[in-house]
Each structure stands twice: as C-alpha cells, then as structure tokens.
Design a protein around this motif. Structure first.
Motif, PDB file in Angstrom:
ATOM      1  N   LEU A 184       0.829  -1.200   0.000  1.00  0.00           N
ATOM      2  CA  LEU A 184       0.000   0.000   0.000  1.00  0.00           C
ATOM      3  C   LEU A 184       0.864   1.250   0.000  1.00  0.00           C
ATOM      4  O   LEU A 184       0.655   2.180  -0.784  1.00  0.00           O
ATOM      5  N   TYR A 185       1.842   1.264   0.875  1.00  0.00           N
ATOM      6  CA  TYR A 185       2.773   2.390   0.910  1.00  0.00           C
ATOM      7  C   TYR A 185       3.443   2.553  -0.444  1.00  0.00           C
ATOM      8  O   TYR A 185       3.571   3.660  -0.958  1.00  0.00           O
ATOM      9  N   TYR A 186       3.866   1.426  -0.964  1.00  0.00           N
ATOM     10  CA  TYR A 186       4.578   1.462  -2.232  1.00  0.00           C
ATOM     11  C   TYR A 186       3.747   2.129  -3.316  1.00  0.00           C
ATOM     12  O   TYR A 186       4.230   2.974  -4.057  1.00  0.00           O
ATOM     13  N   ARG A 187       2.499   1.754  -3.384  1.00  0.00           N
ATOM     14  CA  ARG A 187       1.645   2.310  -4.427  1.00  0.00           C
ATOM     15  C   ARG A 187       1.468   3.817  -4.284  1.00  0.00           C
ATOM     16  O   ARG A 187       1.514   4.563  -5.258  1.00  0.00           O
ATOM     17  N   LEU A 232       2.854   9.594  -5.700  1.00  0.00           N
ATOM     18  CA  LEU A 232       3.490  10.864  -5.353  1.00  0.00           C
ATOM     19  C   LEU A 232       4.645  11.162  -6.286  1.00  0.00           C
ATOM     20  O   LEU A 232       4.815  12.280  -6.775  1.00  0.00           O
ATOM     21  N   ASN A 233       5.430  10.140  -6.549  1.00  0.00           N
ATOM     22  CA  ASN A 233       6.590  10.309  -7.409  1.00  0.00           C
ATOM     23  C   ASN A 233       6.169  10.750  -8.809  1.00  0.00           C
ATOM     24  O   ASN A 233       6.764  11.643  -9.398  1.00  0.00           O
ATOM     25  N   GLN A 234       5.119  10.110  -9.308  1.00  0.00           N
ATOM     26  CA  GLN A 234       4.636  10.464 -10.637  1.00  0.00           C
ATOM     27  C   GLN A 234       4.081  11.880 -10.678  1.00  0.00           C
ATOM     28  O   GLN A 234       4.113  12.548 -11.703  1.00  0.00           O
ATOM     29  N   GLN A 235       3.571  12.320  -9.527  1.00  0.00           N
ATOM     30  CA  GLN A 235       3.083  13.703  -9.440  1.00  0.00           C
ATOM     31  C   GLN A 235       4.244  14.685  -9.279  1.00  0.00           C
ATOM     32  O   GLN A 235       4.031  15.879  -9.151  1.00  0.00           O
ATOM     33  N   SER A 242       5.114  11.695   7.301  1.00  0.00           N
ATOM     34  CA  SER A 242       4.268  10.575   7.717  1.00  0.00           C
ATOM     35  C   SER A 242       2.828  11.054   7.895  1.00  0.00           C
ATOM     36  O   SER A 242       1.885  10.292   7.730  1.00  0.00           O
ATOM     37  N   LYS A 243       2.677  12.321   8.201  1.00  0.00           N
ATOM     38  CA  LYS A 243       1.324  12.869   8.380  1.00  0.00           C
ATOM     39  C   LYS A 243       0.566  12.913   7.057  1.00  0.00           C
ATOM     40  O   LYS A 243      -0.597  12.507   6.988  1.00  0.00           O
ATOM     41  N   GLU A 244       1.239  13.387   6.027  1.00  0.00           N
ATOM     42  CA  GLU A 244       0.612  13.418   4.702  1.00  0.00           C
ATOM     43  C   GLU A 244       0.255  12.015   4.235  1.00  0.00           C
ATOM     44  O   GLU A 244      -0.848  11.752   3.762  1.00  0.00           O
ATOM     45  N   LEU A 245       1.210  11.128   4.374  1.00  0.00           N
ATOM     46  CA  LEU A 245       1.013   9.748   3.960  1.00  0.00           C
ATOM     47  C   LEU A 245      -0.155   9.129   4.726  1.00  0.00           C
ATOM     48  O   LEU A 245      -0.967   8.386   4.171  1.00  0.00           O
ATOM     49  N   LYS A 295      -4.801   6.358   5.108  1.00  0.00           N
ATOM     50  CA  LYS A 295      -5.678   6.121   6.276  1.00  0.00           C
ATOM     51  C   LYS A 295      -5.055   5.146   7.278  1.00  0.00           C
ATOM     52  O   LYS A 295      -5.705   4.203   7.723  1.00  0.00           O
ATOM     53  N   VAL A 296      -3.810   5.386   7.571  1.00  0.00           N
ATOM     54  CA  VAL A 296      -3.124   4.617   8.605  1.00  0.00           C
ATOM     55  C   VAL A 296      -2.485   5.657   9.522  1.00  0.00           C
ATOM     56  O   VAL A 296      -1.930   6.641   9.042  1.00  0.00           O
ATOM     57  N   ASP A 297      -2.581   5.458  10.815  1.00  0.00           N
ATOM     58  CA  ASP A 297      -2.045   6.407  11.778  1.00  0.00           C
ATOM     59  C   ASP A 297      -0.572   6.721  11.483  1.00  0.00           C
ATOM     60  O   ASP A 297       0.211   5.826  11.165  1.00  0.00           O
ATOM     61  N   SER A 298      -0.211   8.010  11.637  1.00  0.00           N
ATOM     62  CA  SER A 298       1.134   8.411  11.242  1.00  0.00           C
ATOM     63  C   SER A 298       2.209   7.742  12.103  1.00  0.00           C
ATOM     64  O   SER A 298       3.298   7.428  11.622  1.00  0.00           O
ATOM     65  N   ALA A 299       1.914   7.515  13.364  1.00  0.00           N
ATOM     66  CA  ALA A 299       2.886   6.830  14.221  1.00  0.00           C
ATOM     67  C   ALA A 299       3.102   5.397  13.742  1.00  0.00           C
ATOM     68  O   ALA A 299       4.216   4.873  13.795  1.00  0.00           O
ATOM     69  N   THR A 300       2.030   4.796  13.276  1.00  0.00           N
ATOM     70  CA  THR A 300       2.140   3.434  12.754  1.00  0.00           C
ATOM     71  C   THR A 300       3.022   3.420  11.506  1.00  0.00           C
ATOM     72  O   THR A 300       3.866   2.534  11.340  1.00  0.00           O
TER      73      THR A 300
END
Ligand code: NAD
Ligand code: NAD
Lengths: 212, 212
Positions: A16-19, A24-27, A34-37, A42-47
């Motif tokens: 999921l992260y990879y995708r 983002l890279n293509q953009q 981590s907050k933006e991601l 939809k995964v907590d930034s600390a996680t």
DNA sequence: ACTGAATTGTGAAAAATATCACGACTTATT
DNA sequence: AATAAGTCGTGATATTTTTCACAATTCAGT
C-alpha cells in the motif's frame, strides 16, 4: 528469509505504501511526511513511522521522507525489480475479471498462465493470457510459485493438492473452501461473501464506532 | 449497537462460522466440537470457543455444540432472517463478476441495483440486476445502506461523496483509492493487488513460517 | 452407579499491534 | 545567529488478539 523480524501487520501494509509513493513520485513530489502519507492511506502516522523504522532510519527529522529514495528502497524490498509470474486456475466470472486486469501497472506481477476444465475456454486467450486444460497443469505450470484459485468451492481441495504436488509456494484462494496444505505453503483467503457479511454485521452492531 | 463488546476480530469470523455450520447442518450433522470446527475453518479451537463465549454458553461441556441450535443462534445474530439489499457501482470486469454471483446462497444479501456511466451498459440486466445510469443515483438508490464500489480509482471519491450524501452506511471498496468518508460511515477495503503483492512478499521473506 | 474419555468456558499469560508523547534534529525565517 | 515550526525515531504504554491449560461437566460403556 532475511527480515523475519518485520511484523506481519507491517508487511501487509508495505504494498500500500509502495503504491502511494509511486503516485506521489509520478506527481513530481519530492518529499512527504508521515502525516501526509497517513491522510492518504488512512493509517495512523505513528504506525507508518514505526513500520518504516523496521527498515532503518529512512527519513530525516524535521524534514520527512524523500519520495524517490523511499520508493527505491521499497522497490527492492518488495522485489519490484523482478517480475513475479502467477497462474490462475478457474477462468469463470471472477477469473476472467482478473485476467483482464493489469497487475503490472503498479506491481511487477503478471498472470502468465490460466487453466480451466471447460473445453469452450481451453485454447482461448483472455486478456493476453493463454488458457490451458486443467489436465495439462503438470506440463504447463512450469516453475510458477504463486497461484490464484477461482474455481468452484468443491474443486478447490483437489486442485490445491495438485498445485502442492507441483511445488507451488503460495495460493490466493477466492473460493469459500478452507483448503488444507502442508505448513510450508502459504495460503491467503479472500472470502468476498464473508467480507460483505462482516460489513453488514458491523453496520448493524457497531454504528458510530471508528472504522477499521 | 447492542453487543459493542464483541471484538472486531471475532465479528469478522462470524460469517465464516455461520457458513460452515450451514454446511454441517445440510450434511445432517447434529453435533460438532470446537476441534472439528477448528480443522474445517483453520482457526484455533480455543479461539473458536472464546469467540462463541462472547455470546454466552452456547455449548455443553464434554459434548460440544448442537449444530441446529448454534446455527439458529447465529442466524439471528447475523440478521440472516432479513435480506440486506446492496447496490453495486461500476459494472466493469469485477462488477459484472459480482452481479453474476449469488450471495443469497449462504448469506441473505442481494445486489438489487447497479449503476454505471457507460451508456452501453445502462438499461441492461446483468444476472437479473438492472443497471441504471449513474446520474440517476439520486432516485434509484432508495434506502439502500450498503454499496460495493467497483469503478475506476479516479472516480472513487466523487462517487463516494454522492453515496454519502444519499445516506449510505457502509461501502465495500474494491478500488485502490483510499476514500475519505465522515466517521460514522464504515468502509472496508479489499485491495486485490495489495493482497497479491503481500502474498508474494511473505513467500520471499517468511518462508517456512506459519501461514496466516 | 462408577469410570474414563471428551469437551466446554474461562482466568491468566503471552504475543501482536497500535498509539502516545517527547527528545533530537532539520529547515526556513528573521 | 537565534528562533520557530515541523518532523522523525522510538521508549513506554495501551489495546487487542491469541493461546495455554485446567476445573467442571457431560456422555457412553460397563
Ligand atoms: N463471482 C463472485 O462474485 C464470487 C464471489 C464470492 C466467491 N466467489 C467464489 O469464487 C469462485 C469462482 O467464482 P466464479 O463466479 O468465477 O465461478 P464460475 O463458475 O464462473 O467459474 C468457475 C470456473 O472454474 C472452472 N472449473 C470448474 N472445475 C474446474 C477444474 N476442476 N479445474 C479447472 N477449472 C475448473 C469452470 O469451468 C469455470 O470457468 C467460486 O468458488 C465462488 O464461490 C465468487
Ligand atoms: N479487475 C480486477 O481484477 C481488479 C483487480 C484489482 C483492482 N481492481 C479495481 O477495481 C475497480 C474496477 O476494476 P474493473 O477491472 O472492473 O474496471 P473496469 O474498467 O472494467 O470497470 C469499471 C466500470 O466503471 C464504470 N464507470 C466509470 N466511471 C463511472 C462513474 N463515474 N460512475 C459509474 N460507473 C463508472 C465503467 O463504465 C466500467 O463499467 C478498479 O478501481 C480497479 O483498479 C480490479
């Protein structure tokens, strides 16, 4: 193998992260926090930070993560540099949908071979994938290590046994049958009816609760 | 709502138990132990007993569980006595496969309405389900509370917003997009590419480990 | 009725996962 | 150069889930 310490929950989130990093890279985005991601996937930034930390210090404090670097890192971690060939057994409703889908777009995974028992289907090409007779599984499976199972539930175990005998390593099982395999073989179940029913159950019994 | 104490992990397994109990019942089996059930659904027997125990003492020590009783109990717990109507948005490869599938067989869930943007598809019946124009979502969604989302990823958020506005409660999202919804709405993601990639990752990095 | 085998329900422990919260560092700004 | 804002990596803590292990109970056979 190498990184046995990575929690399974983390491993499941990596693709999921990879995708999203790819997006983002293509953009043309150069950095990401981590907050933006977190908002995107939809995964907590600390996680997310914890997940990344299992691979070392990939980011910079006060700055975030360099998209290109992180992407490159995950590409090799997820073995995106080499194509994984997959076989599909059962070219029915679901199987046909998968054959038409291009898993190469974001993932270096390609369904290269399909099998069915129906003589109408055998010999055809669907989405560029040749459909072989299930009786030729022996010869045609080659050294493919991953199979997608989309046959009727009653056939699931018999075919699984054949796949196991032929040396398969992993099976993505879409049938409702819970198949038995030797313990060195990995099976992931995706049980669509169960997912749907579970969703309905949550709606009726957990309303207003946090979503998963 | 009523049973907020039931762990989510347990709730997700209930439909699975229900289905296997149904099988057993149809086979004329009168009693079943957690051990037998465990072998069938591949869930540890202690976990099964724990799961059941959230609903009270459903079994008998030294005997096991009465299949008919347990089935009846779950039928009402899972609201199997009433039909849940579901809408499907996006009648493409995946959507069409779902429309051909009979979710009623084991679960009282029925896709009653489908929507698409393609004028070729609008007006047709697929698997007995009428396909409406997405622009008529307003009028035709009625009071359906659950939607299956199988549109292209770029359309996912726009359509979600419309569904939310129309009062949807839950969405089963098959697109790779991570959609945003108000927090009282429940979204379950089934991300097939991620599942496949995760399986491949596990095979390469966790070989010989216990399967999930 | 007694005995032995089977099996539940659950307290307690373990394992896995998620989250909090903060020191340390980076960058941008004045 | 100092300050402020932003962000990571992670120890500690909280939460969730799974598993162990056993007393209590049931059933079947004698
Ligand atoms: N279609 C869905 O939406 C859906 C939803 C939930 C679960 N499933 C499950 O997914 C599986 C496939 O569903 P489907 O709708 O595609 O079914 P389907 O009947 O359309 O397809 C099954 C295919 O398997 C082939 N087949 C039968 N026996 C075979 C054998 N021995 N070897 C090889 N091929 C064989 C058939 O010829 C057919 O093409 C089923 O187990 C079903 O329960 C499907
Ligand atoms: N097919 C697969 O195997 C597969 C695998 C993984 C993920 N997915 C995801 O599932 C989704 C559907 O995949 P698919 O292969 O069925 O795609 P598809 O292109 O075959 O189907 C999409 C359907 O949505 C319709 N559509 C487009 N815009 C719409 C709108 N605004 N409102 C209503 N309908 C609209 C199209 O007309 C089409 O019928 C995609 O997001 C895809 O990424 C599919």
């Amino acid at each position: 193998m190498d990184q046995n310490k990575i929690p399974q929950a983390t491993a499941k989130r990596l693709p999921l992260y990879y995708r999203f990093l790819n997006n983002l890279n293509q953009q043309g985005k150069k950095r990401v926090s981590s907050k933006e991601l977190s908002e995107a996937v939809k995964v907590d930034s600390a996680t997310i930070r914890r997940d990344f930390s299992y691979f070392g210090a990939l980011g910079k404090k006060g700055y975030g993560y360099n998209v290109e670097y992180l992407l490159g890192f995950f590409r090799s971690t997820l073995d995106q540099h080499e194509v994984t060939e997959v076989a599909l057994i059962g070219v029915g409703n679901l199987g046909t949908a998968f054959l038409h889908y291009n898993f190469m777009k974001n993932n270096n995974i390609r369904i290269t071979t399909a099998f069915d028992a129906d003589t109408e289907k055998v010999g055809t090409d669907i989405g560029g994938v040749p459909v072989y007779d299930i009786h030729h599984l022996e010869e045609k499976l080659d050294d493919i290590k991953v199979a997608i199972l989309t046959v009727p539930a009653v056939e699931a175990q018999v075919i699984t046994d054949k796949l196991v005998e032929k040396g398969i390593s992993g099976i993505l099982n879409f049938t409702p049958a819970r198949i038995s395999v030797p313990k060195h073989i990995r099976v992931h179940h995706i049980d669509l009816a169960v997912e749907l029913q579970a969703l309905v159950y949550f709606l009726k019994h957990y309303s207003l609760d946090k979503p998963e």
